[in-house]
Design a protein around this motif. Structure first.
Motif, PDB file in Angstrom:
ATOM      1  N   TYR A 140       0.829  -1.196   0.000  1.00 27.23           N
ATOM      2  CA  TYR A 140       0.000   0.000   0.000  1.00 27.23           C
ATOM      3  C   TYR A 140       0.870   1.254   0.000  1.00 27.23           C
ATOM      4  CZ  TYR A 140      -4.498  -2.289   0.887  1.00 27.23           C
ATOM      5  OH  TYR A 140      -5.649  -3.025   0.773  1.00 27.23           O
ATOM      6  N   TYR A 181       0.332   5.735  -0.171  1.00 28.83           N
ATOM      7  CA  TYR A 181      -0.656   6.798   0.017  1.00 28.83           C
ATOM      8  C   TYR A 181      -0.030   8.155  -0.301  1.00 28.83           C
ATOM      9  CZ  TYR A 181      -2.366   3.071   3.119  1.00 28.83           C
ATOM     10  OH  TYR A 181      -2.762   1.865   3.650  1.00 28.83           O
ATOM     11  N   TYR A 236      -0.822  12.093   0.870  1.00 26.60           N
ATOM     12  CA  TYR A 236      -1.565  13.029   1.711  1.00 26.60           C
ATOM     13  C   TYR A 236      -1.081  14.447   1.423  1.00 26.60           C
ATOM     14  CZ  TYR A 236      -2.748   9.084   4.855  1.00 26.60           C
ATOM     15  OH  TYR A 236      -3.220   7.906   5.405  1.00 26.60           O
ATOM     16  N   LEU A 283      -6.150  12.622   2.876  1.00 30.07           N
ATOM     17  CA  LEU A 283      -5.761  11.637   1.877  1.00 30.07           C
ATOM     18  C   LEU A 283      -6.183  12.090   0.483  1.00 30.07           C
ATOM     19  CD1 LEU A 283      -4.578   8.777   1.426  1.00 30.07           C
ATOM     20  CD2 LEU A 283      -6.924   7.922   1.653  1.00 30.07           C
ATOM     21  N   TYR A 313      -4.687   6.709  -2.965  1.00 32.63           N
ATOM     22  CA  TYR A 313      -3.875   5.632  -2.436  1.00 32.63           C
ATOM     23  C   TYR A 313      -3.822   4.498  -3.454  1.00 32.63           C
ATOM     24  CZ  TYR A 313      -8.141   3.050  -1.242  1.00 32.63           C
ATOM     25  OH  TYR A 313      -9.335   2.387  -1.288  1.00 32.63           O
ATOM     26  N   LYS A 335      -9.419   6.803  -5.016  1.00 39.03           N
ATOM     27  CA  LYS A 335      -9.437   8.186  -4.564  1.00 39.03           C
ATOM     28  C   LYS A 335      -9.550   8.281  -3.053  1.00 39.03           C
ATOM     29  CE  LYS A 335     -11.751   9.812  -8.755  1.00 39.03           C
ATOM     30  NZ  LYS A 335     -12.954  10.499  -9.307  1.00 39.03           N
ATOM     31  N   PHE A 357       2.831  14.506   1.597  1.00 37.33           N
ATOM     32  CA  PHE A 357       3.491  13.380   2.230  1.00 37.33           C
ATOM     33  C   PHE A 357       3.064  12.080   1.566  1.00 37.33           C
ATOM     34  CE2 PHE A 357       5.779  15.057   5.766  1.00 37.33           C
ATOM     35  CZ  PHE A 357       5.129  16.229   6.097  1.00 37.33           C
ATOM     36  N   GLY A 411      -3.527  -3.089   4.200  1.00 42.67           N
ATOM     37  CA  GLY A 411      -4.484  -2.031   4.460  1.00 42.67           C
ATOM     38  C   GLY A 411      -5.171  -2.090   5.802  1.00 42.67           C
ATOM     39  N   GLN A 438       1.482   2.790   9.152  1.00 43.81           N
ATOM     40  CA  GLN A 438       1.849   3.593   7.995  1.00 43.81           C
ATOM     41  C   GLN A 438       3.137   4.344   8.311  1.00 43.81           C
ATOM     42  OE1 GLN A 438      -1.124   6.015   6.066  1.00 43.81           O
ATOM     43  NE2 GLN A 438      -2.725   4.478   6.361  1.00 43.81           N
ATOM     44  N   PHE A 458       5.801   7.258   7.044  1.00 38.76           N
ATOM     45  CA  PHE A 458       5.713   8.471   6.247  1.00 38.76           C
ATOM     46  C   PHE A 458       7.070   8.896   5.718  1.00 38.76           C
ATOM     47  CE2 PHE A 458       1.368  10.008   6.695  1.00 38.76           C
ATOM     48  CZ  PHE A 458       0.885   9.143   7.653  1.00 38.76           C
ATOM     49  N   GLY A 459       7.034   9.436   4.513  1.00 40.74           N
ATOM     50  CA  GLY A 459       8.221  10.033   3.937  1.00 40.74           C
ATOM     51  C   GLY A 459       8.473  11.414   4.503  1.00 40.74           C
ATOM     52  N   TYR A 482       0.290  10.465  16.282  1.00 38.42           N
ATOM     53  CA  TYR A 482       1.537  10.639  15.549  1.00 38.42           C
ATOM     54  C   TYR A 482       2.204  11.925  16.015  1.00 38.42           C
ATOM     55  CZ  TYR A 482       0.326   7.132  11.995  1.00 38.42           C
ATOM     56  OH  TYR A 482       0.026   5.970  11.336  1.00 38.42           O
ATOM     57  N   LEU A 512       5.864  12.061   9.667  1.00 35.87           N
ATOM     58  CA  LEU A 512       5.160  11.669  10.879  1.00 35.87           C
ATOM     59  C   LEU A 512       5.695  10.353  11.422  1.00 35.87           C
ATOM     60  CD1 LEU A 512       3.134  13.644   9.410  1.00 35.87           C
ATOM     61  CD2 LEU A 512       1.346  12.436  10.659  1.00 35.87           C
ATOM     62  N   ASN A 547     -11.304  -1.485   4.795  1.00 30.19           N
ATOM     63  CA  ASN A 547      -9.999  -2.092   5.019  1.00 30.19           C
ATOM     64  C   ASN A 547      -8.986  -1.589   3.993  1.00 30.19           C
ATOM     65  OD1 ASN A 547      -8.463  -3.851   6.595  1.00 30.19           O
ATOM     66  ND2 ASN A 547      -8.543  -5.408   5.009  1.00 30.19           N
ATOM     67  N   THR A 548      -8.878  -0.276   3.908  1.00 29.32           N
ATOM     68  CA  THR A 548      -8.023   0.313   2.886  1.00 29.32           C
ATOM     69  C   THR A 548      -6.830   1.038   3.468  1.00 29.32           C
ATOM     70  OG1 THR A 548      -9.315   2.344   2.954  1.00 29.32           O
ATOM     71  CG2 THR A 548      -9.971   0.691   1.324  1.00 29.32           C
ATOM     72  N   GLY A 549      -6.754   1.087   4.769  1.00 28.16           N
ATOM     73  CA  GLY A 549      -5.657   1.812   5.393  1.00 28.16           C
ATOM     74  C   GLY A 549      -5.888   3.299   5.482  1.00 28.16           C
TER      75      GLY A 549
END
Lengths: 114, 114
Positions: free
Chosen positions: A31, A33, A35, A45, A48, A57, A90, A97, A103, A105-106, B36, B44, B98-100
């Protein structure tokens, strides 16, 4: 630290120009994403992906498109940038999922549209 | 619609003092909740999460949070704040599918006075 890089880290562009942001991961997570972060809104969001060529979306997807042709790369494209798209973007990744999958993050990309 | 609210945009505490950051959620079923932290210029990092069971959860860096269903709250606490805790803190809830998808609060900026 999870291996997530974003490029570019900073970009200034003019209204109406196309812009592509890249997220690259080395974790082989399924997965990914995108943001955007804006003052007073937290993170929202945009889009993803739940696999190669599988995208969906988020809550603020208008004006954005994404593509994922390889597991490791997730591209965010602003077809015609507007000033309202000035933001910090981000990327995040997760193994799956479900809520038990963290999750990561970058570092973010700061985009300014003039 | 599911939402997460952080009532305090900005909080200032003295170093060594206790800290409590508020988070309220709206969701019918038992939510999955997260806190976070974002240091300046960084992505984050997950501090802690609540899924079920014990309503007091421990996280990294000495933080804890308490889930209170009757108040729809998931407040973050730390008994003694350090100058390095100055950052922005986000509460988030897991979306219903259930998509995160995570739904974030607006964020609270913590300033620590010497």
């Amino acid at each position: 630290d999870a291996g997530i890089t974003q490029s570019p880290r900073h970009k200034v562009t003019e209204t109406g120009t196309p812009v592509t942001l890249r997220c690259h991961q080395t974790e082989n997570h399924r997965y990914m994403y995108w943001y955007r972060q804006d003052p007073g809104h937290g993170l929202r969001l945009i889009h993803y992906s739940y696999g190669v060529k599988d995208t969906d979306k988020g809550e603020v997807s208008d004006g954005y498109s994404v593509s994922r042709s390889k597991t490791e790369d997730f591209l965010l494209t602003l077809e015609s940038a507007t000033s309202s798209q000035t933001s910090v973007y981000f990327c995040a990744i997760s193994e799956s999922g479900g809520p038990s999958y963290e999750q990561y993050f970058g570092p973010g990309t700061r985009l300014t549209v003039t | 619609a599911q939402s997460v609210t952080q009532p305090d945009i900005h909080i200032t505490v003295s170093e060594g003092a206790s800290l409590e950051l508020r988070c309220n959620y709206s969701y019918g079923a038992t939510p999955y909740l997260f806190w976070y932290v974002q240091s300046p210029g960084q992505g984050l990092q997950l501090l802690l999460k609540y899924f079920s069971g014990d309503t007091l959860v421990q996280g990294i860096k000495g933080f804890e949070a308490e889930f209170k269903r009757s108040q729809s709250s998931f407040n973050l606490r730390k008994p003694s704040v350090h100058w390095s805790d100055a950052a922005e803190y986000f509460c988030a809830a897991y979306g219903s599918s259930n998509t995160g998808k995570l739904i974030f609060g607006q964020g609270t900026t913590l300033q620590v006075k010497p």
